[in-house]
Design a protein around this motif. Sequence first.
Motif, PDB file in Angstrom:
ATOM      1  N   VAL A   1      -6.934   4.598  -5.771  1.00  0.00           N
ATOM      2  CA  VAL A   1      -5.883   5.238  -6.568  1.00  0.00           C
ATOM      3  C   VAL A   1      -6.409   5.576  -7.957  1.00  0.00           C
ATOM      4  O   VAL A   1      -6.193   6.677  -8.478  1.00  0.00           O
ATOM      5  N   LEU A   2      -7.129   4.640  -8.576  1.00  0.00           N
ATOM      6  CA  LEU A   2      -7.728   4.912  -9.881  1.00  0.00           C
ATOM      7  C   LEU A   2      -8.705   6.078  -9.790  1.00  0.00           C
ATOM      8  O   LEU A   2      -8.693   6.985 -10.639  1.00  0.00           O
TER       9      LEU A   2
ATOM     10  N   ILE B   1       0.838  -1.204   0.000  1.00  0.00           N
ATOM     11  CA  ILE B   1       0.000   0.000   0.000  1.00  0.00           C
ATOM     12  C   ILE B   1       0.873   1.254   0.000  1.00  0.00           C
ATOM     13  O   ILE B   1       0.601   2.214  -0.732  1.00  0.00           O
ATOM     14  N   VAL B   2       1.936   1.248   0.790  1.00  0.00           N
ATOM     15  CA  VAL B   2       2.864   2.387   0.789  1.00  0.00           C
ATOM     16  C   VAL B   2       3.489   2.564  -0.595  1.00  0.00           C
ATOM     17  O   VAL B   2       3.570   3.677  -1.117  1.00  0.00           O
TER      18      VAL B   2
ATOM     19  N   ARG C   1       3.636  10.269   6.232  1.00  0.00           N
ATOM     20  CA  ARG C   1       3.285  11.496   5.501  1.00  0.00           C
ATOM     21  C   ARG C   1       2.570  11.171   4.195  1.00  0.00           C
ATOM     22  O   ARG C   1       1.569  11.805   3.843  1.00  0.00           O
ATOM     23  N   SER C   2       3.083  10.190   3.463  1.00  0.00           N
ATOM     24  CA  SER C   2       2.473   9.816   2.187  1.00  0.00           C
ATOM     25  C   SER C   2       1.069   9.265   2.381  1.00  0.00           C
ATOM     26  O   SER C   2       0.123   9.642   1.670  1.00  0.00           O
ATOM     27  N   LEU C   3       0.918   8.365   3.346  1.00  0.00           N
ATOM     28  CA  LEU C   3      -0.387   7.758   3.603  1.00  0.00           C
ATOM     29  C   LEU C   3      -1.409   8.809   4.022  1.00  0.00           C
ATOM     30  O   LEU C   3      -2.545   8.817   3.532  1.00  0.00           O
ATOM     31  N   LYS C   4      -1.015   9.697   4.919  1.00  0.00           N
ATOM     32  CA  LYS C   4      -1.926  10.743   5.395  1.00  0.00           C
ATOM     33  C   LYS C   4      -2.274  11.732   4.288  1.00  0.00           C
ATOM     34  O   LYS C   4      -3.413  12.218   4.216  1.00  0.00           O
TER      35      LYS C   4
ATOM     36  N   TRP D   1       3.855   5.874  -5.218  1.00  0.00           N
ATOM     37  CA  TRP D   1       3.906   5.879  -6.684  1.00  0.00           C
ATOM     38  C   TRP D   1       2.845   6.826  -7.250  1.00  0.00           C
ATOM     39  O   TRP D   1       3.126   7.652  -8.121  1.00  0.00           O
ATOM     40  N   PHE D   2       1.624   6.736  -6.701  1.00  0.00           N
ATOM     41  CA  PHE D   2       0.553   7.599  -7.182  1.00  0.00           C
ATOM     42  C   PHE D   2       0.853   9.071  -6.893  1.00  0.00           C
ATOM     43  O   PHE D   2       0.640   9.934  -7.739  1.00  0.00           O
ATOM     44  N   LEU D   3       1.326   9.371  -5.686  1.00  0.00           N
ATOM     45  CA  LEU D   3       1.560  10.765  -5.314  1.00  0.00           C
ATOM     46  C   LEU D   3       2.608  11.423  -6.213  1.00  0.00           C
ATOM     47  O   LEU D   3       2.492  12.607  -6.562  1.00  0.00           O
ATOM     48  N   LYS D   4       3.611  10.668  -6.601  1.00  0.00           N
ATOM     49  CA  LYS D   4       4.618  11.213  -7.527  1.00  0.00           C
ATOM     50  C   LYS D   4       3.999  11.535  -8.878  1.00  0.00           C
ATOM     51  O   LYS D   4       4.254  12.587  -9.469  1.00  0.00           O
ATOM     52  N   ILE D   5       3.169  10.635  -9.374  1.00  0.00           N
ATOM     53  CA  ILE D   5       2.486  10.865 -10.650  1.00  0.00           C
ATOM     54  C   ILE D   5       1.526  12.042 -10.531  1.00  0.00           C
ATOM     55  O   ILE D   5       1.451  12.901 -11.416  1.00  0.00           O
TER      56      ILE D   5
END
Length: 462
Positions: free
Chosen positions: A250-251, A139-140, A305-308, A145-149
């Motif tokens: 994510v989608l 999940i992380v 941080r990413s998850l939140k 990966w999604f946040l970078k995109i």
Amino acid sequence: MAESPKRRWNHGGTRWPKIFIAAIADVEATLCTNVQDSAEIEDGEDVIKDLKNILSDLRRNAKLVPIPDDGASGIEAFNAELEYLGPITWHNAPWLYCECYMYRLMHTCFSMRRTPFWKTYDVFAKQKSGALKSSKSVIVELVQWFLKINEKTHEHEVKDEKTLKALLEEMIQVSLWGNATDLLLLISVSVEELQSRQGKKSRELFRENVVDDDTEQVWDLLSSIQSSDKSQEIHIVLDNAGFEFMTDLVLVAYLLSANYATKVVLHGKDMPWFVSDVTAGDLESSLNTLENAEFSDPVTNDEARSLKQFGAELRRHFESGTLIYEADPFWTTQLSYAYLPEMAPRLYKRLAAAALVIFKGDLNYRKLVFDGLWPRTTTFQHALGTLGIPAGAGKPGLRILALRTCKADTCVGLQPGKEEEVDPHGTREWTRTGKYAVNSFCDAKGGPGSMSANQKTEAYTA
């Protein structure tokens, strides 16, 4: 129906009893640790008694009996079909009917209780929550990966059509192969095995195993939406909670962020269903897990941080109304989806008004195509029945995208020679393992992609 007698025995004789045994154990454990009120204790004991009675009937292959009326909708449809089918037992009933019947009957063990605690109790919640919280690493990986995109998308670093198309394809692949973690069929699989399937390298490996791939039509449709000024809704009929639901979220976030949709509507279940299907409780649990960064394994500050951040973005979408959750009772009936216009006309009109309806997972696919043993080269459009008929004469049409890893015999949309390629020895086991998948699109609404679908139909049936 797409089940052999041997497969029906595997369900009715082995798998279904395990589900009841686990449910009884869950209620017993809850009674020992979470319940002190005398009325709740009495109700919990009655739940166990009812579950054990159903388990006994299942084991001795008793006749199916009408589902008792708990005041909710859908029971009439079950009981009317049971009467039509005539005397049938747990081990010889049609699979699609019988398993849906089983979960609806199981739900009455809870819904007919007096106390709110048991009336709304999700007997599968601990399983679903445990699977989610034990999937931290993947999940992380997925979220980061999604946040970078997403950052590059917002900064307009991604502009050329080739890259935009590749990104959309990747998002669809992520959601498609998230279904490979289905709790119901992988109930004995270890966390390590789940993670090997969920990693990015595995997604790339599985991509070549999509036996019916309509990505081009989907790209044509969504790219036209992206360049339009109109408000467009995309609906997603969900399947499993846990990691798969995270891939769906994510989608969703990408569709909204990249302007492929102005609103996304998630359709879940109004009761615990097929062990792992998403309910409103699972949605809230998933958001809380992200917002609090709570998993079984330790979480670093960077991971938290990413998850939140991802959880906060989803929460904002819900609060603004660009993302909503619904649970129509139709989704917890036994009915094939061709009955939507007749049995759930309001729901059908909402789906028909959408730019696209995405159906996730094996059960949704089987209900779309009547759970039929179609020849493999039957087009998806034909197997949909009336849902595949183009709009006209006052009938609105649907744009349907089915994302499904194959775990049952029924499968359509293959080009001639494709089955021989994936199954050279003719074992016909390939549709049951989850190794292969379909990304099947049908446009009965008209617009971008519809001509491709029609040409495809002619090519397969020529």
